[in-house]
Design an enzyme around this catalytic site. Sequence first.
Site, PDB file in Angstrom:
ATOM      1  N   GLN A 286      12.984   3.213 -10.417  1.00 23.36           N
ATOM      2  CA  GLN A 286      13.042   4.678 -10.533  1.00 23.36           C
ATOM      3  C   GLN A 286      13.285   5.077 -11.991  1.00 23.36           C
ATOM      4  O   GLN A 286      14.120   4.474 -12.667  1.00 23.36           O
ATOM      5  CB  GLN A 286      14.166   5.224  -9.655  1.00 23.36           C
ATOM      6  CG  GLN A 286      13.978   4.960  -8.169  1.00 23.36           C
ATOM      7  CD  GLN A 286      13.017   5.938  -7.501  1.00 23.36           C
ATOM      8  OE1 GLN A 286      12.536   6.874  -8.114  1.00 23.36           O
ATOM      9  NE2 GLN A 286      12.730   5.691  -6.227  1.00 23.36           N
ATOM     10  N   TYR A 315       8.629  -0.180   1.596  1.00 23.27           N
ATOM     11  CA  TYR A 315       8.286   0.158   0.205  1.00 23.27           C
ATOM     12  C   TYR A 315       9.549  -0.006  -0.646  1.00 23.27           C
ATOM     13  O   TYR A 315       9.965   0.918  -1.337  1.00 23.27           O
ATOM     14  CB  TYR A 315       7.729   1.586   0.085  1.00 23.27           C
ATOM     15  CG  TYR A 315       6.601   1.872   1.037  1.00 23.27           C
ATOM     16  CD1 TYR A 315       5.274   1.681   0.631  1.00 23.27           C
ATOM     17  CD2 TYR A 315       6.851   2.291   2.335  1.00 23.27           C
ATOM     18  CE1 TYR A 315       4.230   1.929   1.501  1.00 23.27           C
ATOM     19  CE2 TYR A 315       5.819   2.529   3.217  1.00 23.27           C
ATOM     20  CZ  TYR A 315       4.506   2.351   2.796  1.00 23.27           C
ATOM     21  OH  TYR A 315       3.490   2.597   3.673  1.00 23.27           O
ATOM     22  N   GLU A 336       7.708  -5.020   0.654  1.00 20.29           N
ATOM     23  CA  GLU A 336       7.132  -4.502  -0.591  1.00 20.29           C
ATOM     24  C   GLU A 336       5.912  -5.354  -0.939  1.00 20.29           C
ATOM     25  O   GLU A 336       5.901  -6.553  -0.699  1.00 20.29           O
ATOM     26  CB  GLU A 336       8.228  -4.594  -1.674  1.00 20.29           C
ATOM     27  CG  GLU A 336       7.783  -4.644  -3.111  1.00 20.29           C
ATOM     28  CD  GLU A 336       7.122  -3.350  -3.595  1.00 20.29           C
ATOM     29  OE1 GLU A 336       7.635  -2.255  -3.315  1.00 20.29           O
ATOM     30  OE2 GLU A 336       6.071  -3.469  -4.235  1.00 20.29           O
ATOM     31  N   CYS A 411       7.601  11.353  -2.671  1.00 21.98           N
ATOM     32  CA  CYS A 411       7.348  11.858  -4.024  1.00 21.98           C
ATOM     33  C   CYS A 411       6.104  12.752  -4.024  1.00 21.98           C
ATOM     34  O   CYS A 411       5.587  13.093  -5.075  1.00 21.98           O
ATOM     35  CB  CYS A 411       7.192  10.703  -5.011  1.00 21.98           C
ATOM     36  SG  CYS A 411       5.855   9.579  -4.614  1.00 21.98           S
TER      37      CYS A 411
HETATM   38  N1  SAH Z   1      12.297   2.221  -2.857  1.00 20.62           N
HETATM   39  C1  SAH Z   1      12.017   1.702  -4.167  1.00 20.62           C
HETATM   40  C2  SAH Z   1      10.544   1.736  -4.553  1.00 20.62           C
HETATM   41  C3  SAH Z   1       9.798   3.011  -4.291  1.00 20.62           C
HETATM   42  S1  SAH Z   1       8.237   3.169  -5.102  1.00 20.62           S
HETATM   43  C4  SAH Z   1      12.872   2.382  -5.196  1.00 20.62           C
HETATM   44  O1  SAH Z   1      13.474   3.409  -4.931  1.00 20.62           O
HETATM   45  O2  SAH Z   1      12.957   1.863  -6.311  1.00 20.62           O
HETATM   46  C5  SAH Z   1       7.077   2.622  -3.935  1.00 20.62           C
HETATM   47  C6  SAH Z   1       6.942   1.144  -3.846  1.00 20.62           C
HETATM   48  O3  SAH Z   1       5.961   0.873  -2.851  1.00 20.62           O
HETATM   49  C7  SAH Z   1       6.458   0.436  -5.119  1.00 20.62           C
HETATM   50  O4  SAH Z   1       7.342  -0.595  -5.426  1.00 20.62           O
HETATM   51  C8  SAH Z   1       5.065  -0.110  -4.736  1.00 20.62           C
HETATM   52  O5  SAH Z   1       4.786  -1.359  -5.338  1.00 20.62           O
HETATM   53  C9  SAH Z   1       5.201  -0.262  -3.227  1.00 20.62           C
HETATM   54  N2  SAH Z   1       3.973  -0.221  -2.407  1.00 20.62           N
HETATM   55  C10 SAH Z   1       2.834   0.479  -2.637  1.00 20.62           C
HETATM   56  N3  SAH Z   1       1.987   0.332  -1.598  1.00 20.62           N
HETATM   57  C11 SAH Z   1       2.593  -0.472  -0.686  1.00 20.62           C
HETATM   58  C12 SAH Z   1       2.221  -0.971   0.599  1.00 20.62           C
HETATM   59  N4  SAH Z   1       1.056  -0.680   1.165  1.00 20.62           N
HETATM   60  N5  SAH Z   1       3.110  -1.750   1.241  1.00 20.62           N
HETATM   61  C13 SAH Z   1       4.320  -2.059   0.698  1.00 20.62           C
HETATM   62  N6  SAH Z   1       4.709  -1.610  -0.518  1.00 20.62           N
HETATM   63  C14 SAH Z   1       3.860  -0.824  -1.204  1.00 20.62           C
END
Ligand code: SAH
Length: 454
Positions: A286, A315, A336, A411
């Site tokens: 973030q 995610y 992830e 987001c």
């Molecule tokens: N919750 C975390 C990351 C959020 S950002 C935080 O707050 O830091 C969204 C994340 O989803 C990213 O790390 C991206 O790599 C991942 N992502 C994108 N598409 C995805 C999918 N189809 N399956 C799993 N993860 C995914």
Amino acid sequence: MKINVPVHKNESLSGKVIDLTYQGMGVVKVDSFPIFITNTLPGEEIEYTVTKVARNFAYGRMTKLITKSPDRVEEKDRQYTQTGIAPLQHLAYSAQLKFKQHQIVELLEKAHLDIDVDETMGMETPYHYRNKAQVPVRMVRGQLETGFYKRGSHELVPIEDFYIQDPELDKAIIVVRDLLRRYHIEPYDEKTNHGNVKTIMVRRGYYSHELMIVFVTRAKKLLMHDQIVAEIVKQLPEVKSIVQNINPDKTNVLMGKENKTLWGSDTIKDQLLGLTFTISPLSFYQVNPQQTERLYERAIEQAELTGSETVIDAYCGIGTISLAVAGHAKDVYGVEVVPEAIQDAKLNAMNNHIENAHFVIGKAETQMAKWQEKGLKPDVIIVDPPRKGLAPEFITAAGEMQPKKVVYVSCNPSTLVRDIQRFAELGYHVTKPIQPVDQFPQTTHIESITVLSK
Ligand code: SAH
């Protein structure tokens, strides 16, 4: 079909701004035809010139501000609007927070959903907040420059003060830029696909003050890197990691897959909510650490955990939410898609002595089906997807697992509203007001938390 477009290019007109789009542009209408104009606000009377005409809308440029909105504040620098670094810089911060709340309200109304939206949780100091910078490196009028692209183009505008970034990042970028100049390093040229250094990425831990510098290059070789690295280490005492990322393709994707550590550690560390996190160059982290703590605290509060629950964090990135939740739950399962991020997440669990968090590499939508087959029964599912929101398969699998709650960190309000509608078909409804949290002051990005219950 002949369409009546009531304005033409280069025409000078006057009018009243009636709305602000989600991209932060003022809207003036001629008959019912909309003209979008940057740096204008609802209520303002303006004179403008039409700059571009399309079928259903046009763009204009303000030439004179006749009456000013009470929400207008002085622009810091024209370039922040031109480049899109801070497209809301002319709007008072309190009005930015209302604007974001209102954007969600409007989308819900359009979808005929009767859901309340709380006031946006704002930041005390709504600038200098970003912990990460990604700046293109290009030749501009014979000189290597770092800056940002003009909106909708690949034309580099040289910038030294990025306004919304941690000023230590700005300093580091200037040091690196000057070294690239001194050693006559060739910046990348998109037109010819020649040259080498495409982008400089810099991250700095908000609490740790650890600095990572990444050179994204076209070629495997980075000339003079020993000298450059030695100088960086001398001039930037906070630096902990210098990495070369190789991205040979002609692509809009910023980073390639291959990383070479040129100096120091492969990763840097930072803290969130008292936990320590290891961050790799390719992992998502973030960008607004102060607001991220408030976002996570609120999301965890909304999950209403008692310590006995099984939680899925989909995610999960490097496991920041998972590990923050682990202390409030029996077990947490994170998924992830980026392998490096999961590697970080596992390490982060270990370093923080957390044993009830389990991480898997995979697409969230696929992994949900696998967990379901294995009989995993989550009480709460937390999701934090990228802008495109949740895949329909994800929502189906989530519904079949029958969790008490889904906590949706979003987001992008338009995919959020779409997904709320899909959840409704499975009997999950929004039971509390949606809580926007401003993660991106001065920009039009909107982050929010929604709780869905059966
Ligand atoms: N919750 C975390 C990351 C959020 S950002 C935080 O707050 O830091 C969204 C994340 O989803 C990213 O790390 C991206 O790599 C991942 N992502 C994108 N598409 C995805 C999918 N189809 N399956 C799993 N993860 C995914």
